[in-house]
Design an enzyme around this catalytic site. Structure first.
Site, PDB file in Angstrom:
ATOM      1  N   HIS A  34      14.014   6.986  28.324  1.00 29.96           N
ATOM      2  CA  HIS A  34      15.370   7.547  28.420  1.00 29.96           C
ATOM      3  C   HIS A  34      15.371   9.067  28.488  1.00 29.96           C
ATOM      4  O   HIS A  34      16.378   9.662  28.820  1.00 29.96           O
ATOM      5  CB  HIS A  34      16.206   7.088  27.216  1.00 29.96           C
ATOM      6  CG  HIS A  34      16.518   5.625  27.256  1.00 29.96           C
ATOM      7  ND1 HIS A  34      17.755   5.132  27.587  1.00 29.96           N
ATOM      8  CD2 HIS A  34      15.745   4.531  27.040  1.00 29.96           C
ATOM      9  CE1 HIS A  34      17.731   3.815  27.560  1.00 29.96           C
ATOM     10  NE2 HIS A  34      16.519   3.422  27.225  1.00 29.96           N
ATOM     11  N   ASP A  66      17.518  17.320  29.478  1.00 28.70           N
ATOM     12  CA  ASP A  66      18.168  16.100  29.020  1.00 28.70           C
ATOM     13  C   ASP A  66      17.797  14.972  29.978  1.00 28.70           C
ATOM     14  O   ASP A  66      17.816  15.182  31.194  1.00 28.70           O
ATOM     15  CB  ASP A  66      19.696  16.306  29.031  1.00 28.70           C
ATOM     16  CG  ASP A  66      20.400  15.454  27.991  1.00 28.70           C
ATOM     17  OD1 ASP A  66      19.857  14.407  27.613  1.00 28.70           O
ATOM     18  OD2 ASP A  66      21.503  15.853  27.563  1.00 28.70           O
TER      19      ASP A  66
HETATM   20  C1  G6P Z   1      18.268   9.851  22.521  1.00 36.75           C
HETATM   21  C2  G6P Z   1      17.045   8.959  22.636  1.00 36.75           C
HETATM   22  C3  G6P Z   1      17.276   7.622  21.955  1.00 36.75           C
HETATM   23  C4  G6P Z   1      17.760   7.851  20.532  1.00 36.75           C
HETATM   24  C5  G6P Z   1      19.020   8.703  20.533  1.00 36.75           C
HETATM   25  C6  G6P Z   1      19.540   8.989  19.122  1.00 36.75           C
HETATM   26  O1  G6P Z   1      19.289   9.377  23.317  1.00 36.75           O
HETATM   27  O2  G6P Z   1      16.685   8.773  23.985  1.00 36.75           O
HETATM   28  O3  G6P Z   1      16.089   6.863  21.943  1.00 36.75           O
HETATM   29  O4  G6P Z   1      17.996   6.610  19.901  1.00 36.75           O
HETATM   30  O5  G6P Z   1      18.732   9.929  21.168  1.00 36.75           O
HETATM   31  O6  G6P Z   1      18.535   9.520  18.316  1.00 36.75           O
HETATM   32  P1  G6P Z   1      18.004   8.826  16.979  1.00 36.75           P
HETATM   33  O7  G6P Z   1      16.815   9.618  16.604  1.00 36.75           O
HETATM   34  O8  G6P Z   1      19.137   8.956  15.996  1.00 36.75           O
HETATM   35  O9  G6P Z   1      17.691   7.388  17.286  1.00 36.75           O
END
Ligand code: G6P
Length: 471
Positions: free
Chosen positions: A167, A376
């Site tokens: 992602h 991003d």
């Molecule tokens: C980004 C990453 C995700 C992640 C999200 C939130 O979008 O690509 O994999 O889950 O951020 O971050 P966190 O560390 O809270 O899961």
């Protein structure tokens, strides 16, 4: 729901799509989490007994490995100890890979014990997946926290069809090859049959890395050979559930709430909005600095413009995030100190996560959306704003370093490192004529609707289905 049944489709992500929420009587229960990936994949998993989601259930969970169901989705928890969380999640994922992949915008640290914890947790995810997958099942592994899962899983279950989607940006070889564990991470990903990226550049970077490290041979564009298997690469820009956003935006409740929000801000001529996780990649400080200078230059007037910045708390155990919070909050108070009046701050800063309805109302209330990340993977907020502006009014300033800029070229694109360029784009957005807003939004909305989230899921899974047959 038959919980014990094996699954034909298994989604594997670091987090399960649920979290514990507190009820009025003080007890807690599971609720579906907000967020892009969850809304992307939950329709494909709901009310289906032969599909499931494997992931970590969060710090409030027990260390049970018993599958359970929430909102018709079968969930398989993978327990992670506090120590492992520190090494795998705070350490290797968010202290090494996240900043490295985002052009080293934040400090990058390499620690062997972080990598050990990362490998242990990745192995456990692979084992849990191997347990629940039906023979010949399709497994779709998500994101940088789980790079090694495809490789481990392939060894345990060569019968599976395995997809991996990143992602976040996949960095140029010059950055990736700094990793002391670069071969093992690249080989981990190569356990998949299809590796998806947000942009063609991500796929090209990976192809270069794989051949430079000699972990695969190049067999054509976006086609590699690894371990006598074919591995395909591709760009699959993630989308949003555009019709859900548009329908909500059209609802009476949201329209009313957005009117109240504007009234609460003093009904200024222009409302500027930023919505982000509080992350140093997002360029929140850039847009605040640009706003401050525009006020100082007299280009914007405090009586006419108000900025709202939602900064959702995130990863606060990682030092760089705590530092950023201090920087952003300092800037907000400087701007309000210099340009606010009693009862009328010029920047409204919300360090809390907002629910779907409140976000929608903010999108409806905002004349100008500011999306200025230094790097991003995609940036779904940009797409959400576009989907919410069904009457084709509003303007968006968008960093050219967001994956979304590849698709949303009708936004006002900026280089977030060029503060004068950002200032010029913000001023242009504030003064854009209704005709130009309409022309641009019409084109943007076409893209957001035609490449929505179901398009993303279908194109990835269709391509995965036609990769070389598993054994
Ligand atoms: C980004 C990453 C995700 C992640 C999200 C939130 O979008 O690509 O994999 O889950 O951020 O971050 P966190 O560390 O809270 O899961």
């Amino acid at each position: 729901m038959v919980i014990a049944q094996k699954s034909q489709l298994v989604v594997v992500a670091n987090r399960l799509p649920v979290r514990r929420v507190e009820l009025e009587d003080g007890s807690t229960e599971w609720a579906t989490s907000p967020g892009g990936l969850v809304s992307a994949l939950s329709p494909a998993l709901q009310e289906s007994t032969d599909r499931c989601w494997v992931g970590w259930a969060g710090s409030d969970s027990t260390d049970s490995t018993e599958p359970f169901a929430v909102d018709g989705m079968k969930l398989v928890p993978v327990p992670v100890t506090a120590d492992e969380l520190d090494n795998h999640y705070n350490g290797m994922s968010n202290g090494t890979l996240w900043p490295l992949y985002h052009d080293k915008v934040g400090p990058v640290e390499f620690h062997r014990h972080w990598f050990d914890g990362y490998r242990t947790v990745n192995k456990r995810f692979a084992e849990a997946t191997a347990e629940v997958a039906e023979s010949g099942a399709t497994v779709w592994i998500q994101d940088y926290q789980l790079h090694m899962v495809p490789g481990f899983l392939r060894r345990l279950r060569p019968d599976l069809r395995i997809g991996f989607f990143l992602h976040i940006p996949f960095p140029p070889a010059e950055l990736f090859t700094q990793l002391p564990w670069r071969e093992r991470l690249a080989e981990g990903m190569l356990g998949a049959d299809l590796i998806g990226f947000q942009t063609p550049r991500g796929a090209a970077n990976f192809q270069r890395v794989a051949s430079f490290l000699k972990v695969a041979t190049v067999d054509g564009k976006h086609r590699l050979k690894h371990d006598a298997r074919e591995v395909r690469l591709g760009a699959y820009p993630i989308g949003i559930d555009a019709s859900r956003y548009e329908n909500a935006a059209r609802s009476h409740e949201i329209e009313e709430r957005s009117r109240d929000l504007r009234a609460g801000l003093g009904n200024p001529r222009t409302v500027l909005l930023g919505v982000d996780r509080l992350d140093y990649t997002k360029g929140i400080d850039v847009r605040l600095r640009a706003f401050k200078e525009l006020l100082a230059d007299g280009v914007l007037h405090p009586s006419q413009v108000t900025m709202v910045q939602v900064a959702e708390p995130s990863r606060d155990q990682v030092d760089a995030y705590a530092d950023l919070r201090a920087r952003v909050e300092q800037l907000v108070s400087e701007i309000n100190g210099d340009y606010g009046r009693v009862g009328f701050p010029v920047v409204h800063y919300i360090h809390q996560s907002q629910d779907f309805d409140e976000l929608m109302s903010l999108y409806r209330a905002a004349d100008v959306m500011l999306v200025t990340p230094f790097a991003d993977g995609m940036n779904l907020v940009a797409k959400e704003y576009v989907a919410a502006r069904y009457e084709e009014s509003g303007a968006m300033v968008l960093s050219e370093f967001a994956g979304a800029a590849h698709q949303l070229s009708d936004a006002l694109t900026v280089n977030p490192y060029d503060i004068d360029g950002v200032k010029a784009a913000v001023a242009e957005a504030v003064n854009m004529s209704p005709e130009e807003q309409r022309t641009r939004l019409r084109a943007l909305r076409e893209v957001v609707k035609s490449t929505d989230v179901s398009f993303w899921v279908e194109s990835f899974l269709n391509d995965l289905a036609v990769t070389a047959d598993a054994v």
